[in-house]
Structures are given as structure tokens and as C-alpha cells.
Design an enzyme around this catalytic site. Structure first.
Site, PDB file in Angstrom:
ATOM      1  CE  LYS A  44       8.015   0.034   4.838  1.00 54.16           C
ATOM      2  NZ  LYS A  44       9.202  -0.754   5.152  1.00 54.16           N
ATOM      3  CB  THR A  45       7.693  -5.406   7.857  1.00 53.55           C
ATOM      4  OG1 THR A  45       8.283  -4.106   7.805  1.00 53.55           O
ATOM      5  CG2 THR A  45       8.746  -6.422   8.272  1.00 53.55           C
ATOM      6  CG  ASP A 233      11.235  -2.367   3.052  1.00 56.34           C
ATOM      7  OD1 ASP A 233      10.278  -1.712   2.570  1.00 56.34           O
ATOM      8  OD2 ASP A 233      11.393  -2.527   4.276  1.00 56.34           O
ATOM      9  CD  GLU A 234      11.600   2.147   3.888  1.00 60.11           C
ATOM     10  OE1 GLU A 234      11.114   3.039   3.173  1.00 60.11           O
ATOM     11  OE2 GLU A 234      11.232   1.939   5.050  1.00 60.11           O
ATOM     12  CD  GLN A 264       6.474   6.677   4.848  1.00 63.36           C
ATOM     13  OE1 GLN A 264       7.175   6.687   5.864  1.00 63.36           O
ATOM     14  NE2 GLN A 264       5.636   5.685   4.584  1.00 63.36           N
ATOM     15  NE  ARG A 626       7.054   7.920  10.699  1.00 64.07           N
ATOM     16  CZ  ARG A 626       6.833   6.855   9.940  1.00 64.07           C
ATOM     17  NH1 ARG A 626       7.321   5.690  10.300  1.00 64.07           N
ATOM     18  NH2 ARG A 626       6.120   6.927   8.832  1.00 64.07           N
TER      19      ARG A 626
END
Length: 766
Positions: A44-45, A233-234, A264, A626
């Protein structure tokens, strides 16, 4: 789904190279709202940075027309650096930052429209808590009975829901809930105290920009014209205040791209509202939706487990992670005896993998847990075996006492109205100003309508003030005034270095005892950080207008806004220990999730509501994803909670993982215990009677002696380590079970005879 307006790719579109079809769809989207559902590890970044480059390169959008909001300052810095590398130049004028940092920058320009000056102070958690306590004292609300942290948390929750202090007081002054009724008494006084001290707390950085926009439409109009494109973002972690901020900014042009993962969303406990992402298409009609489901991080085994776990949730948009990787180890599920045994297994497994796989440095490993309290046993095990580690989120650097003291000096130098900072350092180091003198000064300052710092400069005029105290107060006021004048002329690093030297702070800290050296080193690190601070870089996003701020003002702003995870050193060759919440956005080749017991993970209270249990499950999903190559899950049959032993059962979350993906193991200590239990005769169910007549049970004795791996089987000549006495050689062993005694020749303190069950001896690793 609405039709996307995709523009030309262009011949120089290097930012599009290597993107998968879904990433490309999100990148080339031009106008209108866009929801990108980005699974863990889906790049996504890269999509966010590629879209910024596409807007600038292919559509000719000026960088200063773009606002990008990230979750951490570190993420903001990385995004800006990536964009600059791709474009070959800095995106001058583009704003990239967290919601809080963007809010702070807006308030730096327009705080005077709300009744503050533009050189306001931002109160961190410590300062705001001190203010809550001070307000409680003022209104006669006992801090020992009514927890200031709980009161602050209630006020914070209200602010994030855009509930004002006045509205909260009006709605709750007659509440039957005594706690809420008391919060209603504190809240308005607390807010007035912030204004009187020209300060905002952390929540105000979200709330006050919304208030500014709603009260001053012309300011909102200016920002709408300025920022034609918003990227967030997020998004799944936004609260009511953040949602309203975006709604106001994007309400006209609707060029809002949000990237997030409803699977998330793990911050409901601090006000995040998962409905913001679940209802995005309803809120922004005609929004395009792109799903990023290709994972570039984890093995198929790890992803299959993650998908199986999260499919148990009902409140989700729905997506399935997939990968082009093949193979991968099964997930190791380890049953241990207690938390010490659990920690020992983790440390030994890290040691083994580190030795067997030269490509794995210590930074390749992470240990995750549900609560900070679980870190203690882990830290003990890592210290005993000498494996380097860093703990993220325990005692935060900027919350350390010595750092808070120095920052209080800087805050007072920056903002002479800061009464909380004044109270913290007026007698540190000691200058003869006791509690009685401070109370007399405060009363006189209120009577005269002046600040505490102004009162200190004229302390000799205050009624009943002792001459010695008046002299100390005057010296203190002179010190602050001198450094306030210098703050506009010198770099913040030089200012801080000179201040610490004038206070003789390093020597004073070093004289405090065993911890003094560490405290002095922490202050030295703060000075180094101040010396490296580049205000021009921080403000490089600003327009050409000159803002009336000193470098000190901006340094203090950055200190308050930095997240603890931003301070993690990714280059340090250490194992990382952190809570699952702090692990968000990170990845490691090998991950251990400890404490997989019902009641601990998920927490018992989560069963009070379906929403809470689903958030706990999302947190487990975050932990699983993770891991890049190997995931280990651990649980203990018993664990100390609040000083008592609690018996553990494997978390129900693990039930969702297909059995074929699991490798079940038991620790050596647990196997030893079971073997020893089988070796005892079963007569009377194997129980004995204690001296007090209670049914003591053989198990307890086995726990303490025969089965306790903290009491290793020693042999003469063996090397061992004691936490206090250091290393030594075993000379003699006598007794057995609970009476086992070991005689040791220690290298530093000579011969000692120790009772093994209390000595906590460890084998001395080569």
C-alpha cells in the site's frame, strides 16, 4: 462501483513499473473518491507514493495541491523520501504528516482565531496528566479516589467524538454515574486551564482544526482550494474527529483517496470507528473500490492461517490474501509450563535459529504479546542469556523523568504561561523554593492577574515570602527570561546544551546513584537529537510565508508528536519486544506471539460485546501477518496475574487455524513435569497432607523442586551464572528437591553456599 477516470500512462511513468494490475488501478485513478482495501503486506505504501507521482507527473498537479496523511511520522518521512527519489526532486509545498502534525501546522497559522496565540505549547501525556491532577486539587476531588488517568481518558474519548467540555458538563452534571459526574466537573476547568496557559493537549490537535473550519468558513475555503487532492493511510483507524476533518476538507472536490484494511482495525479502545471504512461508499457516493489482495511478505502457510482466522469475523468488507511464494514452514504451536518457561523457550529458539541460519541477524526476530506486563519475563530471559533486545512501548524515552524535566524547562522558555512546566522545574535543581513558597506565589499571581513566571520575577513583593525563597525564584525567572531571549537567536541544540551546562545537570544526575549514569546518557541523547534537528526540513512543506516561530517551538512540537514506534532503531542488531498494537505496520522474518491463552488473548472483557471480540481477532490477524517466513505461537498452562497463579487454556482463536498448518510442541520443562508425575505412585490420587491440614498436593512440590528448570541439574566443575554474584564454578552439591544446596566459587565474590530454589542459577553459556 463507479467508472474510473484513468489518465495517460505517459512515457516517463517509471512509478508504474512493477505494479500489479490492482495497484495500477489505484495509482492511475484521478478524480473522485477512492477506497483502497489494502491487505497486510500488499504494497500500500508503494501505491500511495506512486499515485502522488502520477498526479504530479501525468496530470500536472502541483505538489502544493496535495495533502497526504500517514499513521506515524516515520511513515511520513519514508513517503516523502520515496516521492523525492522517484521525481528526482523534493515535492515542494506538499504536506505529508500525521493527523496530529497536520492539525498542529494548521493551528500554528490560525490559533489566534480560537483564542490562543500562535506560539502555543502542546501538552504531552505527562503534562496533561499533571494538569488534571492540579484541577482535581483545585476543585477538591481526591486524586487517590478518582484516578486522574481515568478522568483524562474519559475526556479524551469525548474530545475524539467532538463532544465539547461544555456539552459534556451539561449532559452529565446530573448523571447517576458518580465517576462521569465528576469528570463533568473537571472537564470545563481543565479546558479553561489549557487556554489560560496557551496550551493544547494532544486531542486538541484533532478537535481544534475541525472547530476552526466550522467557525471560520473562509479558512476552510482556503484549505479546500489549496488541497485539491487528499490521500489518507490507515483509514480504518480514524475516529470521529479525524473523519469530520476529512469530510470538511474533501466535501467540495471529493478527491479523497483512503487506504486501509478493515481487518486491521485495532484501535476501537481509543476511539477509532471501523464504520468509517465499512461505510465509506455510503458516505462518499460513487466511490471507486480497489482491493489489494496480493501479499508480498509472508509464506502461503502464514497467509492461509491468517485468512482462516479473520474469516470468523462478520463485520468486514471481505478479501483473501494470496501470494506467489511457495513452501514455508508450518506454524509452531508451543505449550509451556509458565511464563518463565515460555520466555526460556523463545530465547533458546532464537539462539538456535541465529546459530543455524547465518543470514538471520537478531533484528530478524520479534516477540509480540497482548499486554505490556508480559514483557517482564521475556526481558529476564533475554538478560540472563545475554541476547541483545529492545523493548518498544515500555518506558518511553520522552516519558522518562529526566527527559520530562529538561523538556519542562524548554516548554517554559518557549511559553512563559505554561504553569505546569513552571511547577515541575521551579525547584529543580533545588533552589530553596518549598511547597509553601510555591503556594504563596500561586495565590499572589492569581490575585495580581499575572503568570507564575512574572510573579517569580517579583517574588519579593509577595506576602509572606521568605527572603531565601524570593531570591531563588528571582534567579529562576531570570534564567528562563535569558533563555527565552536567546531562543530566537540560536539553534535549539546549542540552547539546550548551554542550559544543561548552566544547571550543572549532568553532574547532578550522575550523583543520583546507580541509575544516574543512564539518566545522564538519556539527557545527552536528547541534546544530540536537538543538535540534529532541522527546522527548515520540518517546515519545508510550508508556503513561502514567514512564520513567527523559533526553532525551539518546532522542536518541542516534533517531540510531542513522535510515536514510540518511530524511535525503534531498525538497524540495531537486537531482538524486538513489543505489544501487538505496536507491531502494526512492521514485519520480521521470524515472529513469536506469546500468551495465546483464553482470557489473556482474547482478553476476558472482550466477550462482553461482539465488536470487542472481533477487534481482538483482528489484533491476532495483525500479529500473524507480521511474520515473513516463520510464525511461533506460545501459551502457558499457568501464568501469574496480579500476584496469583491463573491456570491457562489455549486461546479459542487458534481453533480457526487448520490443523495441517500446525506443528504442536511441548517445552522440555513441561515434558519433564509430566514424566515425573507418571513416576509417582497414584495412591490417594498422589496427594499429601500439609502441616496445616490442607490438601497440599504433590504437584506443588514437584513444581518447586523436581520439575523446576530454574533449579538445573548441576555437576561439580560446571560454570553457572547468578544475577547478583556473576559467574562461578560449582564446587559441591548437597541435598535434594527443595533442600538442594550448591556451593560455588564465584569469580568476583569468592565462595558461596546457596539454596538452589532461591538462587535462580543459570548455566553459563560458552
Amino acid at each position: 462501483m463507479s467508472e474510473r477516470r484513468a489518465g495517460p500512462a505517459g512515457s516517463g511513468s517509471g512509478h508504474l513499473e512493477g505494479l500489479n494490475p490492482e495497484q495500477r488501478d489505484a495509482t492511475v485513478h484521478f478524480e473522485g473518491p477512492l477506497l483502497v482495501l489494502a491487505g497486510a503486506g500488499s504494497g500500500k505504501t508503494r501505491v500511495l507514493t506512486a499515485r502522488v507521482c502520477h498526479l504530479i507527473r501525468e496530470y500536472g498537479v502541483a505538489p502544493n495541491r496535495i495533502l497526504a496523511v500517514t499513521f506515524t511520522n516515520k511513515a511520513a518521512g519514508e513517503m516523502r523520501a520515496r516521492i523525492a527519489r522517484e521525481l528526482g526532486a523534493e515535492p515542494a509545498g506538499m504536506w505529508v504528516g500525521t493527523f496530529h502534525s497536520v492539525g498542529a501546522r494548521i493551528l500554528r497559522r490560525y490559533a489566534d482565531r480560537l483564542g490562543w496565540t500562535r506560539s502555543f505549547t502542546i501538552f504531552d501525556q505527562d503534562a496533561s496528566l499533571r494538569l488534571v491532577k492540579a484541577v482535581q486539587d483545585d476543585i477538591g476531588l481526591d486524586p487517590k479516589r478518582w484516578n486522574p488517568k481515568a478522568i483524562r481518558a474519559e475526556m479524551s474519548a469525548a474530545k475524539n467524538q467532538l463532544v465539547t467540555a461544555e456539552a459534556f458538563a451539561r449532559d452529565n452534571e446530573g448523571s447517576f454515574d458518580l465517576f462521569v459526574k465528576n469528570v463533568a466537573k473537571v472537564f470545563p476547568v481543565y479546558d479553561r486551564a489549557l487556554r489560560d496557559q496557551n496550551a493544547f493537549d494532544f486531542d486538541d490537535l484533532l478537535v481544534k482544526p475541525v472547530e476552526l473550519f466550522e467557525r471560520h468558513p473562509e479558512i476552510l475555503r482556503g484549505f479546500r482550494e489549496r488541497f485539491a487532492f487528499l490521500l489518507v493511510d490507515e483509514y480504518q483507524d480514524t475516529n470521529r474527529a479525524q473523519f469530520r476533518f476529512l469530510e470538511l476538507l474533501a466535501g467540495e472536490h471529493r478527491n479523497l483517496m483512503v487506504v486501509g484494511d478493515d481487518d486491521q482495525s485495532i484501535y476501537g479502545w481509543r476511539g477509532a470507528d471501523i464504520r468509517n471504512i465499512l461505510d465509506f461508499e455510503r458516505t462518499f457516493a460513487g466511490a471507486a473500490v480497489v482491493r489489494l489482495e496480493r501479499n508480498y511478505r509472508s509464506t502461503p502457510t502464514i497467509l492461509e492461517a491468517a485468512n482462516a482466522v479473520i474469516e470468523e469475523n462478520l463485520e468486514r468488507k471481505g478479501k483473501t490474501l494470496r501470494t506467489e511464494r511457495t513452501g514455508g514452514e508450518r506454524i509452531t504451536l508451543v505449550e509451556t509450563y509458565d511464563e518463565s518457561d515460555e520466555a526460556r523457550w523463545v530465547v533458546e529458539e532464537i539462539r538456535r535459529r541465529h546459530e543455524d541460519h547465518p543470514e538471520l541477524s537478531y533484528r530478524s526476530f520479534a516477540v509480540l504479546y497482548r499486554t505490556n506486563a508480559q514483557a517482564r519475563a521475556m526481558e529476564d530471559a533475554f538478560r540472563r542469556q545475554g541476547i541483545p533486545y529492545q523493548v518498544i512501548g515500555s518506558v518511553r524515552f520522552y516519558e522518562r523523568r529526566e527527559i520530562q524535566d529538561v523538556l519542562a524547562y524548554l516548554r517554559l522558555i518557549s511559553n512563559p504561561q505554561d504553569a505546569i512546566a513552571f511547577g515541575r522545574v521551579v525547584n529543580y535543581p533545588r533552589r530553596g523554593v518549598g511547597q509553601t513558597s510555591r503556594e504563596r506565589l500561586a495565590a499572589w499571581a492569581r490575585q495580581e492577574g499575572i503568570t507564575l513566571l512574572e510573579a517569580a520575577a517579583r517574588a519579593g513583593e509577595a506576602p509572606g515570602m521568605r527572603p531565601a525563597a524570593a531570591k531563588g525564584l528571582a534567579r529562576f525567572a531570570n534564567l528562563i527570561q535569558r533563555y527565552s531571549a536567546r531562543a530566537a537567536q540560536v539553534r535549539v541544540g546549542e540552547l539546550l546544551d548551554d542550559l544543561v551546562e548552566e544547571l550543572d545537570l549532568m553532574r547532578r544526575l550522575q550523583e543520583e546513584g546507580p541509575d544516574g549514569e543512564d539518566r545522564a546518557r538519556n539527557v545527552a541523547e536528547l541534546i544530540a537529537g536537538a543538535a540534529d534537528f532541522n527546522a527548515e526540513l520540518i517546515e519545508s512543506l510550508e508556503d513561502s510565508e514567514v512564520d513567527p516561530f523559533t526553532e525551539l517551538d518546532l522542536f518541542l512540537q516534533q517531540v510531542v508528536l513522535v510515536a514510540e514506534v518511530d524511535r525503534m532503531d531498525p538497524d540495531a542488531d537486537t531482538v524486538t519486544l513489543m505489544t501487538l498494537h505496536n507491531a502494526k505496520g512492521l514485519e520480521f522474518p521470524v515472529v513469536f506471539i506469546a500468551g495465546m491463552e483464553e482470557g489473556l488473548f482474547p482478553l476476558s472483557r472482550a466477550y462482553d460485546s461482539p465488536g470487542a471480540i472481533e477487534e481482538e481477532r483482528r489484533l491476532f490477524y495483525v500479529g500473524i501477518t507480521r511474520a515473513e517466513d516463520k510464525l511461533n505461537l506460545l501459551w502457558a498452562r499457568r501464568r501469574r496475574r496480579g500476584g496469583d497463579w491463573a491456570h491457562g487454556h489455549l486461546s479459542s482463536f487458534v481453533d480457526a487455524i487448520p490443523e495441517k498448518l500446525l506443528e504442536r510442541r511441548r517445552s522440555e520443562r513441561l515434558r519433564l513435569r509430566e514424566r515425573a508425575m507418571r513416576s509417582y505412585p497414584r495412591g490417594s490420587e498422589g496427594r499429601t497432607t500439609a502441616a496445616d491440614g490442607s490438601d497440599a498436593g504433590r504437584t506443588a512440590e514437584l513444581d518447586d523442586a523436581t520439575l523446576n528448570q530454574d533449579l538445573p541439574r548441576f555437576v561439580a566443575g560446571e560454570r553457572v551464572v547468578h544475577q547478583t554474584f556473576g559467574s562461578g564454578s560449582v564446587v559441591d552439591i548437597s541435598g535434594f528437591g527443595r533442600d538442594l544446596r550448591v556451593t560455588i566459587d564465584f569469580d568476583s565474590v569468592g565462595r558461596k553456599r546457596l539454596l538452589a530454589r532461591y538462587a535462580h542459577l543459570e548455566k553459563d553459556w560458552p
